[in-house]
Scaffold this active site. Sequence first.
Site, PDB file in Angstrom:
ATOM      1  N   GLU A 157       7.787 -25.835  -3.786  1.00 59.06           N
ATOM      2  CA  GLU A 157       6.489 -26.163  -3.205  1.00 59.06           C
ATOM      3  C   GLU A 157       5.523 -24.981  -3.376  1.00 59.06           C
ATOM      4  O   GLU A 157       5.911 -23.823  -3.212  1.00 59.06           O
ATOM      5  CB  GLU A 157       6.705 -26.428  -1.715  1.00 59.06           C
ATOM      6  CG  GLU A 157       5.584 -27.213  -1.091  1.00 59.06           C
ATOM      7  CD  GLU A 157       5.649 -27.140   0.439  1.00 59.06           C
ATOM      8  OE1 GLU A 157       4.586 -27.175   1.065  1.00 59.06           O
ATOM      9  OE2 GLU A 157       6.759 -27.018   0.970  1.00 59.06           O
TER      10      GLU A 157
ATOM     11  N   ASP B 220       0.831  -1.198   0.000  1.00 56.76           N
ATOM     12  CA  ASP B 220       0.000   0.000   0.000  1.00 56.76           C
ATOM     13  C   ASP B 220       0.873   1.260   0.000  1.00 56.76           C
ATOM     14  O   ASP B 220       1.866   1.336   0.734  1.00 56.76           O
ATOM     15  CB  ASP B 220      -0.868  -0.041   1.267  1.00 56.76           C
ATOM     16  CG  ASP B 220      -1.936   1.029   1.286  1.00 56.76           C
ATOM     17  OD1 ASP B 220      -2.750   1.052   0.346  1.00 56.76           O
ATOM     18  OD2 ASP B 220      -1.955   1.840   2.232  1.00 56.76           O
TER      19      ASP B 220
HETATM   20  C1  NOJ Z   1      -4.391   2.899  -0.975  1.00 60.24           C
HETATM   21  C2  NOJ Z   1      -5.551   2.002  -0.711  1.00 60.24           C
HETATM   22  O1  NOJ Z   1      -5.832   1.273  -1.878  1.00 60.24           O
HETATM   23  C3  NOJ Z   1      -6.679   2.903  -0.282  1.00 60.24           C
HETATM   24  O2  NOJ Z   1      -7.895   2.221  -0.234  1.00 60.24           O
HETATM   25  C4  NOJ Z   1      -6.323   3.514   1.047  1.00 60.24           C
HETATM   26  O3  NOJ Z   1      -7.315   4.455   1.416  1.00 60.24           O
HETATM   27  C5  NOJ Z   1      -4.986   4.241   0.976  1.00 60.24           C
HETATM   28  N1  NOJ Z   1      -3.998   3.516   0.248  1.00 60.24           N
HETATM   29  C6  NOJ Z   1      -4.444   4.488   2.356  1.00 60.24           C
HETATM   30  O4  NOJ Z   1      -4.056   3.276   2.943  1.00 60.24           O
END
Ligand code: NOJ
Length: 561
Positions: A262, A212
């Site tokens: 695996e 993220d």
């Molecule tokens: C990207 C994520 O996809 C989104 O949904 C989120 O609000 C922001 N990052 C913050 O984590």
Amino acid sequence: MATVSRNHPWWQDAIVYEVYPRSFADSDGDGIGDLAGVRSRLPYLSELGVDAIWMTPFYPSPLADGGYDVSDYRDVDPRLGTLAGFDELVADAAGYGIRVIVDLVPNHCSAEHPYFRAALAAAPGSPEREMFIFHDGRGRDGAEPPNNWQSVFHGAAWTRVTEPGGRPGQWYLHLFDRGQPDWNWRNPAVNAYFEEVIRFWLGRRAAGLRIDVAHGLFKDPGLADVTEQPLAHRPSAYYHRAELHELYRLWRVILDSYVPGEFPGARTAVGEVWYDSPATLMPYLAETGLPQVFNFQLILARWDAADMRQAIEAVEGMAGGDRAPWVIGNHDVPRPVSRYAAGLGGAPNDSAPLPRVGDPELRAGMRRARAAALLMLALPGSAYIYQGEELGLPEVVELPDEARQDPAFRRSGGTARGRDGCRVPLPWTSTGSSFGFSTGNRQGGHAAPWLPQPGYWGHYSVATQIGDPGSFLSLYRAALTLRRTHPALGRGSDDDPGTPLMTWQDSAPRTLCFTREPGFTFAANLGQATVPMPPHARVLLASDPVTDGKLPPDTAVWLAS
Ligand code: NOJ
């Protein structure tokens, strides 16, 4: 569905299905999707023909941002299941040849994370505060934020705390909601903590990580003011810092230490990197960096042949779809059907008006989204499908304000629509109180789905579409079957390294045409007039019916050539 055995890591041409767990399937009737719900729908995913699923966060969370505010990185939210349930999901999915990718949220955690609570309870300058970005304020009594950084979700990116003694104190940084404090990546203890988290999930046989805000994490230590605010996605005091690449080299070493062999074999990590221009993306594509970063060009492009071709070429020049998987939608942008109907490209937090179900332009949006799917699935490399895309779900624009949960909506005072409209729980059946989303029964029946489903939802359901050869779902299933079996598709043939993975062909204005070897042609008409089809032996698949060698508007075809 197991990838055809070729001499390369599975992820290079994988079809990955993004599961937003709270909205996928609810097994216990509490109105919230859960891990057991995902398990129960594995046969559906297997029939669809996906290689892996990416699970957006299912960790304990106060849900300040749909689970992207994690209060425990090594557990499952009790509303969604248990760690044992996660292991069962991974094991059951493996039985179908499906891998499980988990979401890693390293830019920020939840304000309820024990480390942040400890930081609040500790003194300024303490090791506990050093895990996050605390700073004294500016102005009289430090009453102004330390700098001018703005939250992605509107308003200042800083919140002032009350010190343990009760006086107003320091400020902490949160590039997103105030419930999402940013970690201090200049502190080695943060690095060490995340290494443990990564090993925890890879050790539980997660096939990879989706990372993220992979362009965030490191902030300018001087906390300098900026002239542009976050959504510019340009290199800045808080985005795209050079220090990221050393971190990703370390993570790559960890990933590569899980030897292929695996199931699930080689591990991947795909960075969510939003960028202002492909050049900004380039450093993330270093050989020693993350195995993959998303190529968001197709999400950003409008339904326009020149835009689409440019989108495909922009990143292709630097890396193929094996390193930079294709996507046309995700849980942060309006649904492709509605976007294309409105003639828009997608951008997170976009609030441009979108059509409603029943509006005539939505029909064109449906045709375009079908054609866009065939385009994406014909491109070399890997692609991600967001749940419901295969059903042609439109953005739910009529959600009542009081139902909306996105912090972008709340923090903007309702001026930003937010992303709830692409997160409405899936319709599995054509009728019923939750259209088959909730299957388990609690005493007194199901709780209502956590976001209300519109009355027309059943029309888009799996049950309605599954037996209909003309449906969206049938198109996706046919495309994924062909993609798996056709030697030119997916990553393409390894036989002759000199063969280009795709070759553009001259074609009429407002059309796209490329070939892939052996024997495959893609053509799409993004204009308003019918055009002749390129030479071909037979039509393998068409996004909408075609006759007499003609390609109608808003239609794409896969041809044997
Ligand atoms: C990207 C994520 O996809 C989104 O949904 C989120 O609000 C922001 N990052 C913050 O984590």
